[in-house]
Design an enzyme around this catalytic site. Structure first.
Site, PDB file in Angstrom:
ATOM      1  N   SER A 163     -12.237  33.271 -13.908  1.00 36.48           N
ATOM      2  CA  SER A 163     -13.017  33.941 -13.243  1.00 36.48           C
ATOM      3  C   SER A 163     -14.378  32.963 -12.978  1.00 36.48           C
ATOM      4  O   SER A 163     -15.368  33.308 -12.195  1.00 36.48           O
ATOM      5  CB  SER A 163     -13.806  35.158 -14.259  1.00 36.48           C
ATOM      6  OG  SER A 163     -13.974  34.446 -15.347  1.00 36.48           O
ATOM      7  N   GLN A 170     -10.058  29.192 -23.715  1.00 34.72           N
ATOM      8  CA  GLN A 170     -10.666  30.201 -24.663  1.00 34.72           C
ATOM      9  C   GLN A 170      -9.522  30.150 -25.959  1.00 34.72           C
ATOM     10  O   GLN A 170      -8.728  29.430 -26.161  1.00 34.72           O
ATOM     11  CB  GLN A 170     -10.084  31.652 -24.015  1.00 34.72           C
ATOM     12  CG  GLN A 170     -10.872  31.780 -22.538  1.00 34.72           C
ATOM     13  CD  GLN A 170     -10.465  33.160 -22.186  1.00 34.72           C
ATOM     14  OE1 GLN A 170     -10.645  34.213 -23.033  1.00 34.72           O
ATOM     15  NE2 GLN A 170     -10.279  33.374 -20.821  1.00 34.72           N
TER      16      GLN A 170
END
Ligand code: H2U
Ligand code: ZN
Length: 354
Positions: A163, A170
């Site tokens: 995005s 992450q």
């Protein structure tokens, strides 16, 4: 097959076995001659500013849920505002044997690699990449004290559904061993039980003797296209000199060599189609939490890279049809993919003269 240039030894369809997962892949080398008239993705322009006032990850900016990022200078880790795992979990009880659920608790974080909005890993210098390696290791150590599986990963590029172009990865940590690591855990333990040796250390030693699938070799680290790769330019990155179960176990010299090897690999990736090369990558190491005490000897730390691109910056490989219904398949052989990546320079295309 009417093709007259077919070499049966090299071009005959065959299956290859993935000893880490137990999966097979169908290899169909002769199909690389097939014409392509299918979908072309649009190439995303790559001219980002060093700072974007609207980016959720840039220093000093407001995030989507109202938190403000500090004015950070190298890496920055924050709790994911839209975490997929939460500290508490209750599984729904359907009362049916066939409608099974299990609780899943955990926590999720986001790692910004650099304050610079315009830099991806291959454009960062080795010291800055080493700091990312340190953050990865620190996250595994810290979250691994509590959770059974800490998945560090990077999902890069719009084509992968990422995005935000600001370089980031992450961490998802949970109280269960997820499907794919559970399979790798079982298969490495089985191999160790029957051979008294580490599956991946045996494998990387064999590959280094053969050489044909090796793409980058550092002092401690090897990047290679695995014999059983399913994605066209898939990569396995692992330390080849000694058994290392997890990222926090890396010595400083192994960390800087990892940063250097990563940089060399990722520059080759970007140079392949002269584009910021998309992929999903992630680290696998011995399980943590209350599984930490299990024998780690079968486990060798490694990273997988799964890039979706096939023949240009805009032509993607689709895992559809036979692959969704039966088994993964590839046309370009792992050896051809390694050859192509090996032939590329280790200077980033953006920095090459002209
Ligand atoms: P991806 O682009 O790889 O999905 O990563 C962005 C992650 O960042 C995503 O998991 C999180 C999203 O939940 N995020 C925040 O935590 N805060 C924000 O303000 C924006 C995005
Ligand atoms: Zn940014």
């Amino acid at each position: 097959m009417s093709d007259t240039n077919l070499d049966p030894a090299e071009d005959a369809p065959h299956r290859r076995f993935n000893p880490l997962t137990g999966d097979w892949v169908l290899v169909s080398p002769h199909r690389t001659r097939r014409p392509w008239q299918g979908k072309q993705e649009t190439k995303t322009p790559d001219n980002r500013p060093a700072f974007d006032p609207k980016c959720f990850l840039c220093p000093g900016n407001l995030r989507a849920e109202g938190e403000r990022n500090p004015a950070y200078h190298d890496t920055f880790v924050f709790p994911n505002d839209f975490a997929a795992l939460l500290p508490e979990s209750i599984a729904p009880d359907s009362g049916s044997e066939l409608l099974r659920a299990a609780p899943a608790s955990g926590e999720c974080r986001v790692i910004c690699f650099s304050p610079r909005h315009d830099l991806t890993l291959p454009e960062m210098d080795t010291d800055a990449i080493t700091r990312v390696v340190d953050v990865w290791a620190d996250q595994i150590r810290e979250l691994g004290a509590k959770w059974r599986w800490v998945q560090v990963f990077e999902n890069k590029g719009e084509i992968m559904g990422c995005s935000n172009p600001h370089g980031h990865g992450q961490v998802w940590a949970g109280d269960y061993l997820p499907t794919l690591p559970a399979r790798e855990d079982e298969r490495q333990r089985d191999y160790f039980a029957s051979h008294g040796a580490s599956l991946l250390l045996d494998y990387v030693a064999d590959e280094r003797r053969r050489g044909e699938r090796i793409v980058v070799e550092g002092e401690h680290w090897t990047a290679l296209v695995p014999y059983w790769a399913t994605w066209p330019f898939e990569m396995l990155l692992l330390p080849h000199r000694r058994a290392i179960p997890r990222l926090p176990d890396l010595a400083p010299s192994e960390r800087s060599d990892l940063a250097q090897t990563l940089r060399r690999l990722l520059i080759r990736y970007d140079n392949l189609f002269e584009t910021s090369f998309p992929y999903s990558m992630g680290w696998h190491g011995a399980p943590t939490g209350d599984l930490q005490e299990k024998d780690t000897a079968p486990w060798q730390l490694h990273a997988h890279f799964y890039p979706p691109l096939l023949r240009s910056a805009t032509v993607k490989k689709f895992m559809v049809g036979y692959e969704m219904m039966a088994e993964a398949q590839r046309d370009l052989t792992p050896e051809q993919a390694a050859d192509r990546l090996r032939a590329l320079p280790e200077t980033h295309y953006k920095e090459q003269a002209g």
